[in-house]
Design an enzyme around this catalytic site. Structure first.
Site, PDB file in Angstrom:
ATOM      1  N   ARG A 132       0.830  -1.205   0.000  1.00  0.00           N
ATOM      2  CA  ARG A 132       0.000   0.000   0.000  1.00  0.00           C
ATOM      3  C   ARG A 132       0.859   1.247   0.000  1.00  0.00           C
ATOM      4  O   ARG A 132       1.907   1.309   0.619  1.00  0.00           O
ATOM      5  CB  ARG A 132      -0.901   0.014   1.231  1.00  0.00           C
ATOM      6  N   CYS A 178       0.127   5.566   0.551  1.00  0.00           N
ATOM      7  CA  CYS A 178      -0.854   6.576   0.938  1.00  0.00           C
ATOM      8  C   CYS A 178      -0.256   7.937   0.619  1.00  0.00           C
ATOM      9  O   CYS A 178       0.848   8.254   1.065  1.00  0.00           O
ATOM     10  CB  CYS A 178      -1.197   6.462   2.423  1.00  0.00           C
TER      11      CYS A 178
END
Length: 125
Positions: free
Chosen positions: A102, A104
């Site tokens: 991931r 962000c």
């Protein structure tokens, strides 16, 4: 060869793009805002927008015969990094076991004044 993914269970594209594309075994889902497809409106608050965004992602995955377990990469865009704990709390309820890679990223603004947008890449066999 690519296949266009589309479902009424996620918001329609608000521009010249597809909700998602399947190419071979790979799914590329366009970023999902926290829009309720039934009302066409953003959910109230960052946590609720994150939950709705992830619900939209799950709907698109299901349309392709996939699930969150097939997701290999997630990119989360948020309008304010101060909201990261709220986004992360909602996110962690969906990706509970063997979470995907991931990123962000805080951005200046998101379409329609959204607080969060989530895009994913998944592999299905």
């Amino acid at each position: 060869m690519k296949t266009i993914l589309a479902t009424a269970k996620a918001p329609a594209a608000i521009g010249p793009y597809s909700q998602g594309i399947k190419s071979g075994e790979t799914l590329y889902l366009s970023g999902q805002l926290g829009i309720d497809p039934a009302t066409g409106k953003l959910a109230e608050g960052v946590g609720a927008q994150t939950e709705q965004s992830l619900k939209n992602v799950r709907s698109l995955l299901a349309e392709a015969g996939a699930s969150v377990e097939d997701v290999v990469k997630v990119t989360v865009f948020i309008a304010d990094m101060e909201d990261f704990p709220l986004v992360n709390a909602a996110y962690s309820k969906v990706f509970t076991v063997n979470p995907p890679a991931r990123s962000c990223v805080a951005v200046k603004a998101l379409p329609l004044g959204g607080a969060v947008e989530i895009e994913v890449t998944a592999v299905v066999r």
